[in-house]
Design a protein around this motif. Sequence first.
Motif, mmCIF file in Angstrom:
data_model
loop_
_atom_site.group_PDB
_atom_site.id
_atom_site.type_symbol
_atom_site.label_atom_id
_atom_site.label_comp_id
_atom_site.label_asym_id
_atom_site.label_seq_id
_atom_site.Cartn_x
_atom_site.Cartn_y
_atom_site.Cartn_z
ATOM 1 N N UNK A 2 5.754 7.987 -5.467
ATOM 2 C CA UNK A 2 7.165 8.262 -5.292
ATOM 3 C C UNK A 2 7.998 7.032 -5.573
ATOM 4 N N UNK A 3 9.158 7.238 -6.163
ATOM 5 C CA UNK A 3 10.107 6.172 -6.429
ATOM 6 C C UNK A 3 11.482 6.794 -6.336
ATOM 7 N N UNK A 4 11.996 6.882 -5.110
ATOM 8 C CA UNK A 4 13.218 7.642 -4.908
ATOM 9 C C UNK A 4 14.433 6.871 -5.395
ATOM 10 N N UNK A 5 15.464 7.617 -5.765
ATOM 11 C CA UNK A 5 16.695 7.067 -6.285
ATOM 12 C C UNK A 5 17.764 7.207 -5.211
ATOM 13 N N UNK A 6 18.621 6.202 -5.058
ATOM 14 C CA UNK A 6 19.635 6.231 -4.017
ATOM 15 C C UNK A 6 20.895 6.973 -4.441
ATOM 16 N N UNK A 7 21.006 7.397 -5.690
ATOM 17 C CA UNK A 7 22.201 8.062 -6.165
ATOM 18 C C UNK A 7 22.189 9.523 -5.718
ATOM 19 N N UNK A 8 23.001 9.822 -4.688
ATOM 20 C CA UNK A 8 23.075 11.188 -4.195
ATOM 21 C C UNK A 8 21.739 11.669 -3.685
ATOM 22 N N UNK A 9 21.447 12.929 -3.997
ATOM 23 C CA UNK A 9 20.190 13.531 -3.555
ATOM 24 C C UNK A 9 19.105 13.458 -4.622
ATOM 25 N N UNK A 10 19.394 12.785 -5.720
ATOM 26 C CA UNK A 10 18.431 12.712 -6.814
ATOM 27 C C UNK A 10 17.206 11.905 -6.392
ATOM 28 N N UNK A 11 16.047 12.408 -6.754
ATOM 29 C CA UNK A 11 14.796 11.718 -6.432
ATOM 30 C C UNK A 11 13.980 11.583 -7.700
ATOM 31 N N UNK A 12 13.354 10.420 -7.857
ATOM 32 C CA UNK A 12 12.507 10.164 -9.016
ATOM 33 C C UNK A 12 11.081 9.898 -8.558
ATOM 34 N N UNK A 13 10.135 10.512 -9.229
ATOM 35 C CA UNK A 13 8.724 10.321 -8.915
ATOM 36 C C UNK A 13 7.950 10.080 -10.201
ATOM 37 N N UNK A 14 6.845 9.382 -10.053
ATOM 38 C CA UNK A 14 5.891 9.225 -11.141
ATOM 39 C C UNK A 14 4.539 9.746 -10.664
ATOM 40 N N UNK A 61 16.716 18.860 -7.555
ATOM 41 C CA UNK A 61 17.079 17.687 -8.342
ATOM 42 C C UNK A 61 16.003 16.610 -8.260
ATOM 43 N N UNK A 62 14.755 17.063 -8.329
ATOM 44 C CA UNK A 62 13.610 16.147 -8.284
ATOM 45 C C UNK A 62 13.162 15.864 -9.723
ATOM 46 N N UNK A 63 13.310 14.626 -10.140
ATOM 47 C CA UNK A 63 12.929 14.201 -11.484
ATOM 48 C C UNK A 63 11.528 13.588 -11.428
ATOM 49 N N UNK A 64 10.653 14.079 -12.283
ATOM 50 C CA UNK A 64 9.257 13.641 -12.245
ATOM 51 C C UNK A 64 8.836 13.151 -13.632
ATOM 52 N N UNK A 65 8.304 11.951 -13.669
ATOM 53 C CA UNK A 65 7.682 11.450 -14.891
ATOM 54 C C UNK A 65 6.191 11.670 -14.770
ATOM 55 N N UNK A 66 5.658 12.545 -15.625
ATOM 56 C CA UNK A 66 4.221 12.776 -15.652
ATOM 57 C C UNK A 66 3.582 11.794 -16.628
ATOM 58 N N UNK A 67 2.647 11.036 -16.119
ATOM 59 C CA UNK A 67 1.898 10.057 -16.900
ATOM 60 C C UNK A 67 0.529 10.696 -17.147
ATOM 61 N N UNK A 68 0.348 11.270 -18.324
ATOM 62 C CA UNK A 68 -0.807 12.115 -18.606
ATOM 63 C C UNK A 68 -1.851 11.349 -19.402
ATOM 64 N N UNK A 69 -3.056 11.253 -18.848
ATOM 65 C CA UNK A 69 -4.166 10.532 -19.474
ATOM 66 C C UNK A 69 -5.167 11.532 -20.041
ATOM 67 N N UNK A 84 -10.360 4.779 -15.645
ATOM 68 C CA UNK A 84 -9.413 5.767 -16.156
ATOM 69 C C UNK A 84 -8.954 6.716 -15.058
ATOM 70 N N UNK A 85 -9.903 7.166 -14.242
ATOM 71 C CA UNK A 85 -9.601 8.177 -13.225
ATOM 72 C C UNK A 85 -8.927 7.571 -11.997
ATOM 73 N N UNK A 86 -9.222 6.319 -11.714
ATOM 74 C CA UNK A 86 -8.695 5.662 -10.513
ATOM 75 C C UNK A 86 -7.169 5.730 -10.455
ATOM 76 N N UNK A 87 -6.657 6.035 -9.295
ATOM 77 C CA UNK A 87 -5.211 6.061 -9.094
ATOM 78 C C UNK A 87 -4.542 7.377 -9.454
ATOM 79 N N UNK A 88 -5.317 8.352 -9.900
ATOM 80 C CA UNK A 88 -4.729 9.640 -10.277
ATOM 81 C C UNK A 88 -4.222 10.381 -9.051
ATOM 82 N N UNK A 89 -3.042 10.969 -9.161
ATOM 83 C CA UNK A 89 -2.551 11.868 -8.112
ATOM 84 C C UNK A 89 -2.967 13.311 -8.399
ATOM 85 N N UNK A 90 -3.290 13.588 -9.655
ATOM 86 C CA UNK A 90 -3.720 14.936 -10.028
ATOM 87 C C UNK A 90 -4.763 14.830 -11.131
ATOM 88 N N UNK A 91 -5.737 15.742 -11.090
ATOM 89 C CA UNK A 91 -6.772 15.813 -12.121
ATOM 90 C C UNK A 91 -6.865 17.253 -12.604
#
Length: 225
Positions: A2-14, A61-69, A84-91
């Motif tokens: 998670x990497x939330x944004x302070x602008x309003x209710x907008x939230x940014x995640x990776x 208003x949840x913005x998500x950057x998917x980092x796809x390996x 390669x697999x280490x640190x994955x939130x999803x597989x």
Amino acid sequence: MADSDDEGDKKDYQIKVVVLGDGTTGKTSLITRFSQNHFGKTYQQTVGLDFFLKRILLPGDVHVTLQVWDIGGQTIGGKMIDNYVSGAEAVLFIYDITNYTSFENLDDWLAVVKRTFRGATKLPHMALVGNKSDLEHMRTVRKDRHEKFAKDNHMSSHSISAKTSDKVNNCFKQVAADVLHIKLTPAYLEETDAVITADVVRHTPHQSMPTKLTTKTRSSVCVLQ
């Protein structure tokens, strides 16, 4: 993650999403369909891994950057696979519904994930993805076998076609929502999000592996090992 944004209710995640499965199951086709809305008709083997980014918008208003390996199918016995697999939130575990062996071999890919996360408090979110639904008439993996494997291994269940793009976007949206514990409505899943294309940058083997990115730009990176 998670990497939330302070602008309003907008939230940014990776979210780091790792795609595993045998060669020829359509992993690369799935990812390029999702990230660039393109389907290559010629098979090209992924050596090491390819790396892509795409931003999506989820409800609230949840913005998500998917980092796809995209992990090469021959990489399962390699020394780098755990890195390669280490640190994955999803597989995503991909198999070809017309190739029963690719389904059987998912046990080996699952073992890699469990080994990598041995000692961790929890496993990443795991999704079972049956590709090539456009070839239903050639199916060799029964749907009940698919569902049983997903249930037994606590995976979400997906059926997609990289060739026709059927359910591809929904698969990635649902996985991201599951990771972030966001409930998606059927109406949302029926929407089509804009496709973002980007140039591919190729790195030589001696360069360092990509780490969790903080950039919010829309790009695509390919790493060969």
